[in-house]
Design a protein around this motif. Structure first.
Motif, short mmCIF file in Angstrom:
data_model
loop_
_atom_site.label_atom_id
_atom_site.label_comp_id
_atom_site.label_asym_id
_atom_site.label_seq_id
_atom_site.Cartn_x
_atom_site.Cartn_y
_atom_site.Cartn_z
N ARG B 102 1.38 -1.54 -0.14
CA ARG B 102 -0.46 0.44 -0.01
C ARG B 102 0.17 1.67 -0.15
NH1 ARG B 102 -5.10 1.71 3.11
NH2 ARG B 102 -6.07 2.12 1.85
N GLY B 103 1.95 1.25 0.60
CA GLY B 103 3.14 2.41 0.74
C GLY B 103 3.59 2.43 -1.06
N ASN B 104 4.32 1.32 -0.68
CA ASN B 104 4.74 1.48 -2.53
C ASN B 104 3.56 2.13 -3.30
OD1 ASN B 104 7.20 0.60 -1.38
ND2 ASN B 104 6.21 -1.76 -2.44
N SER B 105 2.29 1.40 -3.40
CA SER B 105 1.44 1.96 -4.15
C SER B 105 1.39 3.23 -4.48
CB SER B 105 -0.29 1.21 -4.01
OG SER B 105 0.25 0.16 -3.88
N GLY B 106 0.93 3.88 -3.07
CA GLY B 106 0.64 5.15 -2.95
C GLY B 106 2.11 6.18 -3.30
N LYS B 107 3.19 5.92 -3.60
CA LYS B 107 4.11 6.75 -3.78
C LYS B 107 4.42 6.35 -5.65
CE LYS B 107 7.88 5.59 0.08
NZ LYS B 107 9.26 5.87 0.39
N ASP B 168 4.71 13.01 -6.84
CA ASP B 168 5.65 12.18 -6.09
C ASP B 168 6.55 12.62 -5.14
OD1 ASP B 168 7.49 13.56 -7.54
OD2 ASP B 168 8.06 11.77 -8.93
N ASP B 169 7.32 11.50 -4.84
CA ASP B 169 8.37 12.35 -3.69
C ASP B 169 9.59 13.73 -4.11
OD1 ASP B 169 7.49 10.83 -1.59
OD2 ASP B 169 9.10 9.27 -1.58
N VAL B 170 9.64 13.15 -5.64
CA VAL B 170 10.62 14.22 -5.41
C VAL B 170 10.38 15.69 -6.22
CG1 VAL B 170 11.79 14.61 -8.04
CG2 VAL B 170 11.98 12.35 -6.90
N GLY B 171 8.51 15.32 -6.09
CA GLY B 171 7.57 16.48 -6.79
C GLY B 171 7.53 17.01 -5.41
N ILE B 172 7.54 16.58 -4.27
CA ILE B 172 7.00 17.25 -3.08
C ILE B 172 7.88 18.23 -2.33
CG2 ILE B 172 6.66 16.96 -0.28
CD1 ILE B 172 4.86 14.52 -1.47
N THR B 173 9.40 17.64 -2.64
CA THR B 173 10.87 17.58 -2.48
C THR B 173 10.81 19.01 -2.93
OG1 THR B 173 11.72 15.77 -1.58
CG2 THR B 173 13.05 17.78 -2.45
N LEU B 174 10.69 18.76 -4.30
CA LEU B 174 10.86 20.29 -4.85
C LEU B 174 9.83 21.13 -4.97
CD1 LEU B 174 12.24 18.47 -8.33
CD2 LEU B 174 12.99 19.39 -7.08
N GLN B 175 8.85 21.35 -4.14
CA GLN B 175 8.11 22.54 -4.34
C GLN B 175 9.07 23.22 -2.98
OE1 GLN B 175 4.55 20.61 -1.84
NE2 GLN B 175 3.10 21.51 -4.17
N ASN B 176 9.73 22.62 -2.06
CA ASN B 176 11.13 23.58 -1.88
C ASN B 176 12.38 23.89 -2.54
OD1 ASN B 176 9.04 24.11 0.76
ND2 ASN B 176 9.70 21.21 0.84
N GLU B 177 12.13 24.17 -3.50
CA GLU B 177 13.12 23.52 -4.42
C GLU B 177 13.85 25.43 -3.83
OE1 GLU B 177 15.79 23.62 -7.74
OE2 GLU B 177 14.92 25.76 -6.96
N HIS B 178 12.80 26.18 -3.49
CA HIS B 178 13.73 27.57 -3.50
C HIS B 178 14.95 27.27 -1.62
CE1 HIS B 178 10.46 27.45 -0.70
NE2 HIS B 178 10.92 28.45 0.10
N LEU B 179 14.18 26.10 -0.74
CA LEU B 179 15.31 25.98 0.56
C LEU B 179 16.69 25.06 -0.51
CD1 LEU B 179 12.32 25.03 2.78
CD2 LEU B 179 13.32 27.59 2.22
N ILE B 180 16.26 24.65 -1.19
CA ILE B 180 17.52 23.98 -1.23
C ILE B 180 19.06 23.93 -2.27
CG2 ILE B 180 18.68 21.68 -2.64
CD1 ILE B 180 15.91 20.29 -2.85
N SER B 181 18.16 25.22 -3.00
CA SER B 181 18.88 26.22 -3.21
C SER B 181 19.79 27.16 -2.21
CB SER B 181 18.22 27.62 -4.49
OG SER B 181 17.64 26.57 -5.51
#
Ligand code: SF4
Lengths: 468, 196
Positions: B102-107, B168-181
């Motif tokens: 189920r976890g894998n499916s959600g991802k 997806d996980d990557v998409g969620i993280t990239l919402q904070n792209e400005h923080l990464i930069s």
């Protein structure tokens, strides 16, 4: 309250922290190899993404590569396809790759440190559990799964929940003839293969301070065999001396700034660990495994345990099964176990110091009749270094095979395998059923014990040769 | 990942319980190096049988799997989810899913909708009687509707949010792209690079 080394490194990498969510951690170095990366690159391609920081990513070919005839095509189609995919992916996404034949090629965990890429206070990840090796430098280094590989490629970060911390304190210096491998096998036998679950282990105390970087890497490498996520050793003069002048280490004023920061990377006196284990170095001696997990080990001077020694039913069944698979009888001296194969290599013990230690034991001796000994440097550079010191000649004169760099017989993914029922003394890290080939039997040992075993044909320490 | 609000399609009845990941996709396919193209591997052993539901012409083109309880038990292989998606499934309905599956499916963006077993039984009856029955799964309302039947389903709120946003996980993280930069801008210059 003070902070542990692991907590300091963690804090220095938090990109984003929000209530009820995992921390988003920045990753300083991402190591890539052919086995766990193809689907990650494929995922990037499917979603039209790029590798965010190819300049913080490096890849090498290790698990699938042959260690002889390396100029010929890889025979196994699955292995060849994985290596091919890595080459195509690295070219397409601009990731530096050290291919078979390149002087920097080798096992990913040998390559990072020797290039000077692994440094104190870094976060290091790789799609491989033995990434814990890099913790020897005071880096927070751990293995990740394929979807996490994709995540790091795309974002250079990982969402992570904090680990717990465990101190492994080694009181006193290691006695003469006792190596880092003996120490870690003893630690795992003591805390069990699940004893480190959820923890980052920090190795400390006099017995750890006295180890070379190679020894510390051996120690951290096998943290995963105790179930831990990572192992660490605080950086000190030994660390700085190893790094100074390496290809990727800072130079000039940058070096000074780096060392100043690195010196702050020690666990504060008033920091608290979630758990603590103490080892008395004086009680240690050469240690070997008799069973089918790295926790099933004992001093070389001991005997094969009996199912009757078990403390509970689960352990009794485990011992029974292990003895059956290993073809051993309870009560027999470990020294009486004869082997037909000796494997010196892997990311645990395939570094130059390991080869030197084994060569010292072998010098002037012959590998016993009926025993084949494979010597597999951890990297092409280790191989060159060994050749410049004449170690290859010592191995060849003794009757051992001198091979090219790779994971080799550490796992049965390339042509170097045990046949069913063959028995090895191996300097690698896993003795699981079939790990070195279906039906193969593995005893984990130090390089010194491996060499002495090759000479006598049964499990032995260098001291046994002197007494013979 | 595409955003998911409602999905309408036809369904295949899988009258089996405890379908483990080895049955969904056998281990031999784990040697592959791609993330896609697993459609032929899905339920490979059962597909040898011409009578197996997915081999019957009336169930061609289905996108919803109506499965028995304890779907997705066994190993953690993400390939099980990829194979279902590659085949064309967007939704799996069951009264009980294995956690890791189920976890894998959600991802990966496959909706695993949890319904009561009697809803499963009703859906089985409906799609067996008429394979062209259209089923609508509304993620916003958390309902599944077919013919006269409308039932609610359960889904993890976080997974629901991700699916509806198409993240997806990557998409969620990239919402904070400005923080990464921002973080990258403050990294010490002595940190090593692998090129140049
Ligand atoms: S040497 Fe063995 S443990 Fe190390 S990376 Fe290779 S296969 Fe893994």
């Amino acid at each position: 309250m003070g902070r542990t080394l692991a907590e300091k490194v963690w804090e220095d990498h938090v990109v984003r922290r929000a209530e009820g969510e995992p921390d988003l951690l920045y990753i300083d170095l991402h190591l890539v190899h052919e086995v766990t990366s193809p689907q990650a690159f494929d995922g990037l391609r499917a979603s039209g993404r790029v590798v965010r920081r190819p300049d913080l990513t490096v890849s090498t070919e290790d698990h699938n590569v042959p260690t002889i005839d390396i100029d010929k095509p890889i025979a196994d189609p699955v292995s060849a396809a994985q290596v091919d995919a890595l080459r195509r992916n690295c070219a397409e996404f601009g990731v530096p790759l050290y291919s078979l034949g390149n002087v920097e090629q080798g096992i990913v965990h040998v390559v990072g440190p020797q290039m000077g890429l692994t440094q104190p206070g870094m976060t290091v990840v790789c799609g491989d559990s033995h990434t814990s090796t890099h913790g020897a430098f005071g880096a927070l280094a751990f293995g990740i799964g394929t979807s996490e590989v994709e995540h790091v490629l795309a974002t250079q970060t990982l969402p992570l929940k904090p680990f717990k911390t465990m101190a492994i304190t080694v009181n006193g210096a290691l006695p003469e003839g006792v190596t880092a491998k003996d120490l870690i096998l003893a630690v795992i036998a003591k805390i069990g293969t699940g004893g480190g679950q959820g923890y980052v282990l920090e190795y400390r105390g006099e017995g750890v301070r006295g180890l070379s970087m190679e020894g510390r890497m051996t120690l951290c490498n096998m943290s995963i065999e105790a179930g831990a996520r990572a192992g660490m050793v605080a950086p000190d003069e030994t660390t700085f001396a190893y790094l100074e002048g390496r290809d990727r280490a800072p130079k000039g004023a940058e070096w000074d700034a780096a060392v100043e920061y690195w010196r702050s990377l020690v666990t504060d006196d008033d920091a608290e660990f979630d758990a603590e284990v103490v080892i008395e170095a004086s009680e240690l001696s050469p240690f070997v495994t008799w069973g089918t997990n790295p926790g099933q080990g004992a001093p070389l001077s001991a005997t094969v345990p009996s199912p009757d020694d078990a403390k509970d039913e689960v352990e009794r069944v485990a011992i029974e099964r292990a003895l059956d698979y290993m073809g051993l009888t309870a009560g027999m001296p470990l020294r009486d176990i004869t082997v037909d194969t000796v494997f010196l290599g892997s990311c645990t013990n395939g570094r130059i110091e390991d080869l030197r230690a084994a060569a010292d034991v072998l010098r002037g001796h012959q590998v016993a009749d009926g025993v084949r000994m494979l010597v597999v440097p951890g990297s092409a550079r280790v191989r060159l270094q060994a050749e410049s010191e004449g170690l290859d000649q010592i191995f060849l004169d003794a009757g051992a095979e001198w091979r090219g760099a790779g994971c080799s017989m550490c796992l049965a993914m390339n042509p170097d395998k045990l046949a069913p029922q063959e028995r090895s003394a191996s300097t690698s890290n896993r003795n699981f059923e079939g790990r070195q080939g279906p039906g193969g039997r593995t005893h984990l040992v130090s390089p010194q014990v491996a060499a002495a075993t090759a000479v006598t044909g049964h499990l032995a320490s260098p001291a046994d040769l002197a007494n013979a | 990942m595409d955003a998911f609000t409602t999905h309408t399609g036809t369904a295949a009845p899988l009258r089996r319980s405890n379908v483990d990941t080895d049955q969904i996709i056998p281990a031999e396919f784990l040697k592959r190096i791609t993330r896609h193209g697993f459609e032929d591997a899905l339920f490979q052993a059962w597909r040898q049988d011409p009578e197996f539901v997915l081999n019957r012409p009336e169930y061609h083109g289905v996108s919803i799997l109506v499965a028995g309880p304890d779907f997705g038990t066994g190993s953690s292989r993400e390939h099980a989810v990829w194979a279902l998606q590659d085949y064309g499934f967007a939704v799996v309905l069951s009264s009980r899913f294995a956690d890791i599956f189920r976890g894998n499916s959600g991802k990966a963006g496959l909706l695993t909708a949890l319904v009561d077993q009697d809803v499963i039984e009703q859906l089985w009856t409906l799609v067996e009687a008429d394979p062209s029955t259209s089923i609508t799964v509304d993620l916003d309302a958390q309902t599944v509707a077919a013919g006269d039947l409308t039932a609610t389903f359960e889904v993890d709120p976080y997974v629901r949010w991700r699916l509806m946003e198409g993240l997806d996980d990557v998409g969620i993280t990239l919402q904070n792209e400005h923080l990464i930069s921002e973080f990258e801008g403050s990294r010490p210059s002595f940190k090593p690079t692998t090129v140049g």
